[in-house]
Design a protein around this motif. Sequence first.
Motif, mmCIF file in Angstrom:
data_model
loop_
_atom_site.group_PDB
_atom_site.id
_atom_site.type_symbol
_atom_site.label_atom_id
_atom_site.label_comp_id
_atom_site.label_asym_id
_atom_site.label_seq_id
_atom_site.Cartn_x
_atom_site.Cartn_y
_atom_site.Cartn_z
ATOM 1 N N LEU A 78 0.848 -1.194 0.000
ATOM 2 C CA LEU A 78 0.000 0.000 0.000
ATOM 3 C C LEU A 78 0.877 1.235 0.000
ATOM 4 O O LEU A 78 1.906 1.276 0.675
ATOM 5 N N ASN A 79 0.433 2.258 -0.718
ATOM 6 C CA ASN A 79 1.194 3.503 -0.787
ATOM 7 C C ASN A 79 0.232 4.650 -1.071
ATOM 8 O O ASN A 79 -0.856 4.438 -1.607
ATOM 9 N N THR A 80 0.641 5.836 -0.708
ATOM 10 C CA THR A 80 -0.054 6.999 -1.228
ATOM 11 C C THR A 80 0.338 7.092 -2.700
ATOM 12 O O THR A 80 1.374 6.570 -3.096
ATOM 13 N N PRO A 81 -0.470 7.735 -3.536
ATOM 14 C CA PRO A 81 -0.046 7.903 -4.930
ATOM 15 C C PRO A 81 1.311 8.606 -4.949
ATOM 16 O O PRO A 81 1.449 9.715 -4.428
ATOM 17 N N ALA A 82 2.310 7.952 -5.510
ATOM 18 C CA ALA A 82 3.669 8.486 -5.439
ATOM 19 C C ALA A 82 4.529 7.873 -6.530
ATOM 20 O O ALA A 82 4.228 6.805 -7.047
ATOM 21 N N GLY A 83 5.626 8.559 -6.818
ATOM 22 C CA GLY A 83 6.574 8.042 -7.792
ATOM 23 C C GLY A 83 7.741 8.980 -7.956
ATOM 24 O O GLY A 83 7.886 9.963 -7.221
ATOM 25 N N HIS A 84 8.558 8.675 -8.931
ATOM 26 C CA HIS A 84 9.777 9.446 -9.165
ATOM 27 C C HIS A 84 9.476 10.784 -9.836
ATOM 28 O O HIS A 84 8.629 10.870 -10.720
ATOM 29 N N LEU A 85 10.197 11.790 -9.417
ATOM 30 C CA LEU A 85 10.147 13.095 -10.072
ATOM 31 C C LEU A 85 10.823 12.955 -11.433
ATOM 32 O O LEU A 85 11.893 12.359 -11.537
ATOM 33 N N GLU A 86 10.186 13.481 -12.463
ATOM 34 C CA GLU A 86 10.740 13.386 -13.806
ATOM 35 C C GLU A 86 11.485 14.663 -14.176
ATOM 36 O O GLU A 86 11.180 15.742 -13.652
ATOM 37 N N PRO A 87 12.460 14.559 -15.084
ATOM 38 C CA PRO A 87 13.222 15.744 -15.493
ATOM 39 C C PRO A 87 12.293 16.844 -16.018
ATOM 40 O O PRO A 87 11.351 16.571 -16.762
ATOM 41 N N GLY A 88 12.565 18.077 -15.588
ATOM 42 C CA GLY A 88 11.838 19.229 -16.084
ATOM 43 C C GLY A 88 10.516 19.527 -15.408
ATOM 44 O O GLY A 88 9.858 20.513 -15.745
ATOM 45 N N GLU A 89 10.080 18.708 -14.440
ATOM 46 C CA GLU A 89 8.815 19.012 -13.778
ATOM 47 C C GLU A 89 9.060 19.476 -12.345
ATOM 48 O O GLU A 89 10.046 19.091 -11.723
ATOM 49 N N SER A 90 8.168 20.296 -11.849
ATOM 50 C CA SER A 90 8.266 20.727 -10.457
ATOM 51 C C SER A 90 7.761 19.592 -9.568
ATOM 52 O O SER A 90 7.009 18.719 -10.027
ATOM 53 N N PRO A 91 8.149 19.580 -8.296
ATOM 54 C CA PRO A 91 7.634 18.541 -7.403
ATOM 55 C C PRO A 91 6.103 18.525 -7.323
ATOM 56 O O PRO A 91 5.504 17.448 -7.331
ATOM 57 N N ALA A 92 5.462 19.689 -7.285
ATOM 58 C CA ALA A 92 3.994 19.727 -7.229
ATOM 59 C C ALA A 92 3.390 19.141 -8.499
ATOM 60 O O ALA A 92 2.414 18.377 -8.442
ATOM 61 N N ASP A 93 3.960 19.485 -9.655
ATOM 62 C CA ASP A 93 3.473 18.923 -10.918
ATOM 63 C C ASP A 93 3.699 17.413 -10.962
ATOM 64 O O ASP A 93 2.867 16.664 -11.476
ATOM 65 N N GLY A 94 4.822 16.959 -10.429
ATOM 66 C CA GLY A 94 5.099 15.529 -10.389
ATOM 67 C C GLY A 94 4.084 14.787 -9.531
ATOM 68 O O GLY A 94 3.630 13.693 -9.888
ATOM 69 N N ALA A 95 3.723 15.366 -8.388
ATOM 70 C CA ALA A 95 2.720 14.734 -7.517
ATOM 71 C C ALA A 95 1.371 14.653 -8.225
ATOM 72 O O ALA A 95 0.666 13.643 -8.131
ATOM 73 N N ALA A 96 1.013 15.707 -8.955
ATOM 74 C CA ALA A 96 -0.250 15.704 -9.702
ATOM 75 C C ALA A 96 -0.218 14.634 -10.797
ATOM 76 O O ALA A 96 -1.197 13.900 -10.999
ATOM 77 N N ARG A 97 0.897 14.532 -11.505
ATOM 78 C CA ARG A 97 1.031 13.522 -12.560
ATOM 79 C C ARG A 97 0.924 12.121 -11.984
ATOM 80 O O ARG A 97 0.195 11.266 -12.502
ATOM 81 N N GLU A 98 1.649 11.863 -10.894
ATOM 82 C CA GLU A 98 1.616 10.536 -10.282
ATOM 83 C C GLU A 98 0.209 10.173 -9.804
ATOM 84 O O GLU A 98 -0.236 9.033 -9.962
ATOM 85 N N ALA A 99 -0.496 11.129 -9.208
ATOM 86 C CA ALA A 99 -1.864 10.857 -8.753
ATOM 87 C C ALA A 99 -2.755 10.466 -9.928
ATOM 88 O O ALA A 99 -3.540 9.521 -9.828
ATOM 89 N N LEU A 100 -2.634 11.175 -11.035
ATOM 90 C CA LEU A 100 -3.431 10.847 -12.220
ATOM 91 C C LEU A 100 -3.062 9.463 -12.749
ATOM 92 O O LEU A 100 -3.945 8.642 -13.027
ATOM 93 N N GLU A 101 -1.771 9.190 -12.870
ATOM 94 C CA GLU A 101 -1.324 7.905 -13.417
ATOM 95 C C GLU A 101 -1.699 6.718 -12.531
ATOM 96 O O GLU A 101 -1.977 5.634 -13.027
ATOM 97 N N GLU A 102 -1.709 6.927 -11.218
ATOM 98 C CA GLU A 102 -1.919 5.805 -10.306
ATOM 99 C C GLU A 102 -3.350 5.672 -9.806
ATOM 100 O O GLU A 102 -3.732 4.589 -9.348
ATOM 101 N N THR A 103 -4.142 6.765 -9.864
ATOM 102 C CA THR A 103 -5.503 6.695 -9.321
ATOM 103 C C THR A 103 -6.579 7.097 -10.324
ATOM 104 O O THR A 103 -7.757 6.855 -10.073
ATOM 105 N N GLY A 104 -6.196 7.758 -11.411
ATOM 106 C CA GLY A 104 -7.188 8.270 -12.339
ATOM 107 C C GLY A 104 -7.845 9.547 -11.851
ATOM 108 O O GLY A 104 -8.834 9.999 -12.413
ATOM 109 N N CYS A 105 -7.282 10.152 -10.801
ATOM 110 C CA CYS A 105 -7.828 11.399 -10.244
ATOM 111 C C CYS A 105 -6.943 12.586 -10.606
ATOM 112 O O CYS A 105 -5.722 12.466 -10.649
#
Length: 152
Positions: free
Chosen positions: A34-61
């Motif tokens: 179990l995890n909160t929606p999370a993942g690696h920060l990608e080149p060129g994205e801000s941490p906040a944008d990365g968290a938003a991307r990971e949430a979409l990719e992992e939860t569909g939200c």
Amino acid sequence: MNTRWKPSVTVAAVIEQDGRYLLVEEHTSDGLRLNTPAGHLEPGESPADGAAREALEETGCIFTPTALLGVYMASSNDVAGEPTTWMRFAFRGHARPADPAPTLDRGIVRTLWMTPAEIEASQSRHRSPLVWRCVQDHMRGQGFDLSVVAVD
């Protein structure tokens, strides 16, 4: 040989709605975790944008960060068994389902809305101790203005 130490940077979304937190159940090298929606920060994205991307990719939200929950550091072994230090930027915020819902990342089995008591009771299944720590910090109301993470 001079090797420079570099921590691995991850980003996480901590999403609460009606007293429940959104977690993902995912396949890992240690089995289902179990995890909160999370993942690696990608080149060129801000941490906040990365968290938003990971949430979409992992939860569909669609996740909208409202505050930095905290910056966390943990050590463990990576998939190859090598010692790794993880730096996690966790964000609190709001989420709404994407329309249409995207296909979830490979390895994600399902999403779950869990109470704090359920999350605490399932610690042996957490991807890392940071899952429960982030939920606890969220419950305490911890949060910092998004501007504390400067991106050049």
